[in-house]
Design an enzyme around this catalytic site. Sequence first.
Site, PDB file in Angstrom:
ATOM      1  N   SER A 257     -17.360  70.351  91.550  1.00  0.00           N
ATOM      2  CA  SER A 257     -17.164  70.746  90.160  1.00  0.00           C
ATOM      3  C   SER A 257     -17.870  72.063  89.906  1.00  0.00           C
ATOM      4  O   SER A 257     -18.776  72.457  90.632  1.00  0.00           O
ATOM      5  CB  SER A 257     -17.731  69.686  89.230  1.00  0.00           C
ATOM      6  OG  SER A 257     -19.139  69.703  89.333  1.00  0.00           O
ATOM      7  N   LYS A 258     -17.410  72.723  88.862  1.00  0.00           N
ATOM      8  CA  LYS A 258     -17.980  74.018  88.477  1.00  0.00           C
ATOM      9  C   LYS A 258     -19.493  73.942  88.308  1.00  0.00           C
ATOM     10  O   LYS A 258     -20.208  74.866  88.620  1.00  0.00           O
ATOM     11  CB  LYS A 258     -17.374  74.429  87.127  1.00  0.00           C
ATOM     12  CG  LYS A 258     -16.221  75.377  87.234  1.00  0.00           C
ATOM     13  CD  LYS A 258     -15.959  76.094  85.922  1.00  0.00           C
ATOM     14  CE  LYS A 258     -15.525  75.166  84.822  1.00  0.00           C
ATOM     15  NZ  LYS A 258     -14.461  75.610  83.978  1.00  0.00           N
TER      16      LYS A 258
END
Length: 500
Positions: A257-258
């Site tokens: 994930s970011k």
Amino acid sequence: MSEAVRVRIAPSPTGPFHIGTARTALFNLLFARRHGGTYIVRVEDTDTSRSTKEFEADILAGLGWLGLAADEGVVAEGERGDRGPYRQSERSGRYTDVANELRAKGLAYPCFCTPGDLEAERKAREAAKLPPRYSGRCAAIPAETSAARIAAGEPAALRFRIKPGVVVIDDLVRGRVEIDSEALGGDLVILRADGTPLYHFTVVVDDADMGITHVIRGEDHLSNTPKHILLFEALGVPLPKFAHLPLILNPDRTKMSKRKSQTALADYRAEGFLVEALVNFLALLGWSTGSEDEVLSMDELQERFNLEHVQKAGAVFDRTRLEWLNGQWIRRLSNEELLTRLRPFYEMAAANGTLQRPATDAEIVALIPLIRDRIPLLTSAVTLTDFLFATALEHDRAALVPKRWDAATTLQALAAARPLIAEAIGEGDAALLDAEDPLEAQLRSLAEASGWKSGDLFMALRVAVTGRSATPPLFDSMRLLGRARVLKNLDAAVALVSGS
Ligand code: GLU
């Protein structure tokens, strides 16, 4: 394949170009190439609060750099193709028309529930430990009543009727997947009360209008696909085939994930990964050749890619493998090509002060044979050779004294080596590079005669002369520096060690 293959990616420009989007784009392009099809890029920018032109530009630039620019649809220069527009923000009239058709057929209905009503429903279900689901309480309002309420100015969203029953996905990667439409959250809002369309609806209208034959996208969309299938059926258009690609996982098997991981393609590019290596690596994120081959060019990938070898299990993002592949590709570039790739990194380092002065092309070319096998990243080249472009070296005193030595031994060794170096190293000796260096034998004898390990002597000299413990080969480094700078650095090191 009987029909002409048409595939697409549909990035939302709500963040920088994500490595997962790049993987999806690559698989779509490879599939299109393998089947002589068309690869389309469409921009899903209906979320106006989060979409920006800067993110769109970053996505298009990243696609262009990776060699994944669209055959049809949105490209950096504009749009190509005759089935557009290819930006959802320019298609709103079309969505309204299709929504009205569904409404006219009774497949969608106005919903007057206020946000407060919906919140109360959600809370009641939560209290009863039930998953969120719209009750359908506007589903049975007669058409004339709805029309009158709308005419009177009451706001209404439009909901698509979710048909009861099991929806079957014949997934090209996952096989047969069955999902009961009961689990889809109830009738689906396709237009908000302000008339703006929602993702599940726009994606289906676009795929239908653009004649998409295969929807190849991340597994995170698998749970959306039943809604899309029901919408395709309601529109009366043929279903595309679906292929859901495995999630990309961190090494600890959590979803990439970011927040937790480096996901922006631009960051990998800035670190000095080659486009060849990234493409190669992304292709292997969930697909395998079915053989031992790992280093594959875009051309080879286009010949070999197939969906049969896409795995179901999550694909772990292994940075070590990416760096290894990068090293492999760096070694495959010609000197000239490697110079072209390295130059911007040296330029940037000079501009931001990492290098004390710019490197000329001739200087970079001279370095290439010495560093080619030692750099996992293009930026590593700069780190490994910055001492050559330093006008004044800054030594780290602690590093000057090898671990097994004390200051006195270091000073003694540097003093004993100095005349040998002064004698052997000239100015502009680059021609001797890569050859067996006579100085090495002399220094080995010195070490032996003095009871030192030659590794310690070389380390002391390396740090004294270059300021670093990792460099290209020591003797090559000294010749590149030239006598005057070698001796100046050596003397500065001696002064530093003896002054303490
Ligand atoms: N805009 C969606 C995304 O970025 C694409 C969904 C799709 O491919 O259907 O995830």
